[in-house]
Design a protein around this motif. Structure first.
Motif, PDB file in Angstrom:
ATOM      1  N   GLU B 167      -0.240  44.489  18.848  1.00 49.01           N
ATOM      2  CA  GLU B 167      -1.204  43.429  19.170  1.00 49.01           C
ATOM      3  C   GLU B 167      -2.270  43.942  20.138  1.00 49.01           C
ATOM      4  O   GLU B 167      -3.425  43.552  20.083  1.00 49.01           O
ATOM      5  N   ILE B 192       8.290  37.023  15.657  1.00 45.05           N
ATOM      6  CA  ILE B 192       7.676  36.781  14.346  1.00 45.05           C
ATOM      7  C   ILE B 192       6.226  36.311  14.492  1.00 45.05           C
ATOM      8  O   ILE B 192       5.381  36.623  13.653  1.00 45.05           O
ATOM      9  N   ASN B 193       5.936  35.583  15.568  1.00 44.95           N
ATOM     10  CA  ASN B 193       4.569  35.085  15.757  1.00 44.95           C
ATOM     11  C   ASN B 193       3.614  36.236  16.004  1.00 44.95           C
ATOM     12  O   ASN B 193       2.491  36.271  15.496  1.00 44.95           O
ATOM     13  N   LYS B 196       2.929  38.185  12.803  1.00 43.16           N
ATOM     14  CA  LYS B 196       1.863  37.580  11.993  1.00 43.16           C
ATOM     15  C   LYS B 196       0.496  37.846  12.623  1.00 43.16           C
ATOM     16  O   LYS B 196      -0.486  38.112  11.929  1.00 43.16           O
ATOM     17  N   GLN B 197       0.461  37.798  13.951  1.00 43.59           N
ATOM     18  CA  GLN B 197      -0.786  38.002  14.658  1.00 43.59           C
ATOM     19  C   GLN B 197      -1.302  39.442  14.487  1.00 43.59           C
ATOM     20  O   GLN B 197      -2.499  39.663  14.293  1.00 43.59           O
ATOM     21  N   THR B 200      -2.897  39.721  11.266  1.00 42.77           N
ATOM     22  CA  THR B 200      -4.196  39.039  11.285  1.00 42.77           C
ATOM     23  C   THR B 200      -5.261  39.931  11.930  1.00 42.77           C
ATOM     24  O   THR B 200      -6.372  40.063  11.418  1.00 42.77           O
ATOM     25  N   ARG B 234      13.172  35.506   7.864  1.00 42.91           N
ATOM     26  CA  ARG B 234      12.166  34.435   7.846  1.00 42.91           C
ATOM     27  C   ARG B 234      10.815  34.956   7.356  1.00 42.91           C
ATOM     28  O   ARG B 234      10.105  34.276   6.616  1.00 42.91           O
ATOM     29  N   SER B 235      10.460  36.173   7.785  1.00 42.64           N
ATOM     30  CA  SER B 235       9.200  36.772   7.300  1.00 42.64           C
ATOM     31  C   SER B 235       9.228  36.879   5.781  1.00 42.64           C
ATOM     32  O   SER B 235       8.265  36.538   5.101  1.00 42.64           O
ATOM     33  N   ALA B 238       8.983  33.546   4.026  1.00 45.10           N
ATOM     34  CA  ALA B 238       7.610  33.034   4.137  1.00 45.10           C
ATOM     35  C   ALA B 238       6.696  33.796   3.177  1.00 45.10           C
ATOM     36  O   ALA B 238       5.856  33.204   2.491  1.00 45.10           O
ATOM     37  N   GLY B 242       4.486  32.452  -0.203  1.00 47.25           N
ATOM     38  CA  GLY B 242       3.028  32.490  -0.339  1.00 47.25           C
ATOM     39  C   GLY B 242       2.263  32.758   0.949  1.00 47.25           C
ATOM     40  O   GLY B 242       1.041  32.715   0.944  1.00 47.25           O
ATOM     41  N   ASP B 243       2.954  33.011   2.052  1.00 48.60           N
ATOM     42  CA  ASP B 243       2.252  33.347   3.293  1.00 48.60           C
ATOM     43  C   ASP B 243       1.782  34.804   3.203  1.00 48.60           C
ATOM     44  O   ASP B 243       2.559  35.737   3.332  1.00 48.60           O
ATOM     45  N   LYS B 244       0.462  34.949   2.981  1.00 45.49           N
ATOM     46  CA  LYS B 244      -0.081  36.289   2.714  1.00 45.49           C
ATOM     47  C   LYS B 244       0.073  37.219   3.917  1.00 45.49           C
ATOM     48  O   LYS B 244       0.040  38.431   3.777  1.00 45.49           O
ATOM     49  N   LEU B 245       0.184  36.639   5.098  1.00 51.07           N
ATOM     50  CA  LEU B 245       0.277  37.470   6.299  1.00 51.07           C
ATOM     51  C   LEU B 245       1.706  37.882   6.594  1.00 51.07           C
ATOM     52  O   LEU B 245       1.970  38.602   7.550  1.00 51.07           O
ATOM     53  N   MET B 246       2.639  37.411   5.801  1.00 51.84           N
ATOM     54  CA  MET B 246       4.033  37.797   5.978  1.00 51.84           C
ATOM     55  C   MET B 246       4.552  38.435   4.687  1.00 51.84           C
ATOM     56  O   MET B 246       5.750  38.659   4.562  1.00 51.84           O
TER      57      MET B 246
END
Lengths: 261, 323
Positions: B167, B192-193, B196-197, B200, B234-235, B238, B242-246
């Motif tokens: 990050e 996990i947050n 995803k960040q 991103t 969980r990643s 997700a 359909g979560d493209k970032l995971m």
């Protein structure tokens, strides 16, 4: 949240003019902008401007020249819906049937034949019931009919009918209650959708009403809406609600990440 | 009564990431390895497709490892002063899908090797071997940025996997990866947050999500393994929803953490009731690997050759046709 974008509608004069002049630029621009804003389906409506199937086919073609987003064919007559489905290359959603026998007979088999989804509005020849029980009863009628035609629950969107808050204020809480009960209509459940903008019809602060109600409805179980996806505050609220409901994993950029999904 | 159908159907596919480039693709590797591409939960091929076997890599250092227990040093005693010999030995004797060269020698508090030295070592190791390569920094952000600035172009076109972006430090490595045609590892500290960040941020920096591998760090069995297990799980779910970032492949790099655990490294004299260290240590590492495989890891870097062999056998079993 399944977002069905509402702007390709001849109720907007730019769309009406574009249709009359066969000028695809405006249509393509709306298709692109709404897709970029996160639309899963683009609603295409002739409104009161036309009853000509060729007009619908032209709009479908113009949109498909620009994007491959799913299309929501906003028409209630087979002679308009079927040519549009024949032209449609991607996902299609028929908007809509009611619980009236002849409407279901006309449109539900069409959805099954073309592999399309369909919105079922909780109305019949007597209009739209305002109470919870009436909405549930018509939803069950539509669900049973769709099921026997071979549609999966995932192919059915139940619309329990949003009514203008300004004139029917007590309806909003009935609607929320109907949504939470409709979640249990079957397992797996059908989608639950609303024409959101009806909620704020002729009211002041339309955008505020729309986004506040949408978040409350999402908390009750709504998972689709026909709405103005170009309303950035509305989409930000959807992104936040999805995160609060734990449907999306939080990240510091959760608003941007929701938009890119 | 019928038994209810419990299998899930998923909306999306995990991205497929290929590491390594053969001559045909502009590199010099004899093979490439592709990970990810699933449309099903780990190993549940009745739900969808599990097109690629999880890949296992062995870890090589650019300097003789200090502080490793003798059990870990024993298999490399003759080569640990020579990263080229070490890498070649692993390639020839154990035939892993890929190698992971850790540039430990660049650590500012340690040998503090220069970026140029690091680049030379990487080049030499790659000349002497033919497997796809993971190149892992020393863990100091500023130094790693300097080191990769030399290393990445030196092996341009080899389609290596470079680790790691975080990050707080992602721009340099993401830019190098894009310029020199490498894949990049996105690291997040058991969170996990942040995972995803980081993805991103990498995407905003112009790096393609299809070229990322998620590394949520990989604690040892007994030391927080279960936290990352649930993060990976969980990643992955997700991503499949359909979560493209995971939706990227997941990796674990377990040696560093496993071999800190007393259960892995304590000599028999110290812990007489725990059984022979020769079996216990590799078993600890192999069990840690197995947990990550079940959580969804598509790539695991392992330190002890015996643990590697044990895990290969496990993957064979999990991927075999059960019908």
């Amino acid at each position: 949240m399944i977002l069905i974008a509402e702007r390709i509608n001849t109720g907007f004069s730019e769309v009406k003019n574009a249709l009359e002049n066969r000028d695809p630029a405006v249509i393509k621009d709306l298709a692109r902008k709404q897709t970029d804003a996160g639309a899963d389906y683009l609603d295409i409506s002739l409104g009161a401007a036309s009853k000509d199937p060729e007009d619908m086919v032209w709009l479908v073609g113009a949109v498909q020249d620009e994007v491959d987003t799913g299309l929501c064919i906003d028409a209630q007559k087979r002679e308009i819906v079927e040519p549009a489905l024949q032209t449609c290359q991607g996902d299609a959603l028929i908007n809509s049937t009611t619980a009236q026998e002849e409407k279901m007979e006309e449109l539900i088999p069409l959805a099954a034949d073309y592999g399309a989804s369909i919105i079922g509005v909780t109305s019949d020849e007597d209009g739209s019931p305002q109470d919870v029980a009436g909405r549930l009863q018509l939803a069950s009628t539509i669900f049973r009919r769709a099921d026997s035609a071979g549609l999966e629950p995932d192919d059915l969107f139940i619309d329990p009918v949003a009514m203008p808050l300004k004139y029917m204020q007590e309806q909003a809480s009935n609607l929320l209650e109907a949504i939470s009960q409709l979640k249990n209509l079957s397992d797996p459940r059908p989608h639950l959708s609303l024409g959101l903008s009806n909620m704020s019809s002729e009211a002041s602060e339309r955008s505020l009403i729309n986004r506040t109600f949408l978040v409350m409805a999402m908390a009750s179980g709504l998972d689709a809406a026909i709405c103005d996806v170009l309303d950035q505050k509305l989409i930000n609220s959807v992104a936040t609600a999805e995160m609060v409901l734990n449907n999306e994993i939080y990240s510091d950029s959760f608003v941007e990440t929701y938009r890119m999904d | 009564m019928d038994i209810p159908e419990v299998k899930n159907s998923w909306e999306d596919e995990i991205t497929s990431v290929t590491i390594g480039a053969t001559e045909e693709d502009g590199g010099t590797r004899s093979s490439t390895v592709t990970i990810g591409g699933e449309t099903a939960a780990p190993f549940l091929d009745f739900e969808g497709s599990v097109p690629n076997r999880p890949a296992l890599g062995l870890e090589v250092w650019d300097v003789p490892p200090e502080g490793w227990p003798s059990l870990l040093k024993e298999p490399i005693e003759d080569v640990m002063n020579d990263p080229v010999g070490w890498a070649r030995k692993y390639e020839e004797e154990f035939d892993p899908e890929l190698l992971c060269l850790k540039l430990e020698g660049c650590k500012p508090g340690g040998k503090d090797k220069s970026p140029e030295e690091a680049a030379k070592t990487v080049e030499k190791v790659m000349e002497a071997t033919s497997l796809p390569m993971i190149i892992w920094g020393c863990g100091d952000d500023d130094k790693d940025n300097d080191v990769f600035t030399q290393v990445s172009p030196a092996v341009s076109g080899e389609n290596c996997l470079l680790g790691t972006i975080t990050e707080d430090n992602y721009r340099t490595l993401a830019a190098l990866g894009m310029a020199d045609g490498h894949k990049v590892v996105a690291e997040s500290p058991v969170d996990i947050n942040i995972a995803k960040q980081v993805n991103t941020l990498a995407r905003e920096a112009g790096f393609a999500l299809e070229d990322l591998v998620i590394f949520p760090t990989s604690p040892s069995l007994g030391y927080g393994n279960e936290y990352v297990y649930s993060i990976m799980e969980r990643s992955r779910l997700a991503g499949l929803k359909g979560d493209k970032l995971m939706g990227q492949p997941l990796m674990a790099n377990i040696g560093g953490e496993v071999w800190k655990a007393k259960e892995a490294k304590a000599p028999e004299a110290e812990r007489p009731g725990w059984g022979e260290p020769e079996k216990r240590g590799p078993a600890w590492e192999a069990t840690t690997a197995l947990n990550y495989l079940q959580a969804g890891a598509d790539l695991i870097v392992i330190r002890h050759p015996k643990a590697f062999e044990e895990t290969e056998t496990t993957v064979d079993r999990l991927m075999s046709d059960k019908d």
